[in-house]
Enzyme design. Sequence first.
Site, PDB file in Angstrom:
ATOM      1  CE  LYS A  31     -42.277  19.489 -12.076  1.00  0.00           C
ATOM      2  NZ  LYS A  31     -42.030  18.148 -12.574  1.00  0.00           N
ATOM      3  CG  PHE A  51     -29.881  14.018 -13.721  1.00  0.00           C
ATOM      4  CD1 PHE A  51     -29.398  13.071 -13.738  1.00  0.00           C
ATOM      5  CD2 PHE A  51     -30.648  14.460 -12.428  1.00  0.00           C
ATOM      6  CE1 PHE A  51     -28.494  12.780 -12.371  1.00  0.00           C
ATOM      7  CE2 PHE A  51     -29.970  13.974 -11.369  1.00  0.00           C
ATOM      8  CZ  PHE A  51     -28.964  13.198 -11.150  1.00  0.00           C
ATOM      9  N   GLY A  72     -33.222  18.082 -21.589  1.00  0.00           N
ATOM     10  CA  GLY A  72     -32.769  16.721 -21.844  1.00  0.00           C
ATOM     11  C   GLY A  72     -31.428  16.762 -22.686  1.00  0.00           C
ATOM     12  CG  ASN A  76     -51.681  16.311 -23.745  1.00  0.00           C
ATOM     13  OD1 ASN A  76     -52.813  16.524 -23.919  1.00  0.00           O
ATOM     14  ND2 ASN A  76     -50.701  16.675 -24.547  1.00  0.00           N
ATOM     15  CE1 TYR A 128     -39.624  22.289 -12.406  1.00  0.00           C
ATOM     16  CE2 TYR A 128     -39.318  22.824  -9.844  1.00  0.00           C
ATOM     17  CZ  TYR A 128     -39.194  22.056 -11.067  1.00  0.00           C
ATOM     18  OH  TYR A 128     -38.861  20.894 -10.895  1.00  0.00           O
TER      19      TYR A 128
END
Length: 340
Positions: free
Chosen positions: A171, A32, A57, A119, A167
């Site tokens: 983060k 989004f 996505g 990465n 989650y």
Amino acid sequence: MIQEIDEITKEIEKYADKIEDKTFLITGGAGFIGSWFCDTILSLNGKVICVDNFISGSKKNIEHLQRNKRFKLIKKDFCTLKFNKKVDYVIHMASIASPPLYQLHPLQTLDIGYIGTKNALSIAVKNKANFLFTSTSEVYGNPPDDQVPTKEDYYGYVNSFGERSMYDESKRVSEAMIYSFIKKYPSIKFRIARIFNTYGPRLDQDASQYGRVLIKFVQQALFNQPITVYGDGKQTRSFCYITDQIIGLSKLLLEDDLPFNIFNIGNDKETSILELARLVKELTKSKSEIILNAKPNYDIKDDPRRRCPDISRARKYLGFNPKINLNEGLKRVIEWYKKH
Ligand code: UDP
């Protein structure tokens, strides 16, 4: 949606020469927020390499870009991608942000925060590229009332062993890793946006049962189905319209010298979920009934009671000033949803 792109580009025109002909690696570029970022960069004549594995996505978000010569899509999981192209900017947005969906894919959610961020940081260092990471208000967990609105220097009250931890901790470990890179590579610009709830056209495009609350309520209201409020509806969120969010992120990435690495980006108008349900019902002129204590389709045990950003840092250093209020933004989302 041309209106939205115009609104964004008008606000960030002063950075145009930092975008033109530059290459942006955008992980999660079919998501989004990612897809709106791709649109913005392309409309200012930048080049985009979008990496997405389409767990959350959607192809629909980027299909209008496929014929653009400046846009390249790599359909791969960024955690396993060997990437050797030259880039000027790395924007690491890939993640699974919807609670029911990250609860369904806990290990992928953790991987992208650790392996994916490592990465992305390595690519930024190799290319001496400016780096932006989209973190989240979830790093604050469930803050007590005296920490709402929440400032960037609040450490968070987070459960590391629960239904949101895959989650939240993904983060948080990303932020810790960026901290280490900042120490090691002081000449590279590393920026972190802590994003609060954001909405707009394309939100949860393919994910009706996994969708975020705002789009779920719009969908339920338009189909005259019950609007499912979890709990008493007194829990709050602060909803930021996508154009404001993209303007904030762009400024954070492209501004030259900033005294901080981390900025809250969001709208600071706090709204209860029950208020949201009532507003959606009113604006859609729906016959839906609003149900309190509806049965959730995911585990809401650690559902934060309040979320509202203190955005004084972003106002001061980025000139960030969200413009679209919930009433206006919801009207636009409802129109978009009807057309789709
Ligand atoms: N929520 C709700 N009904 C729904 C879906 C969500 O009342 O059908 C509530 C949820 O309990 C939470 C808020 O809406 O308090 C925001 O949920 P969302 O899934 O949008 O994401 P979050 O902000 O929690 O990450």
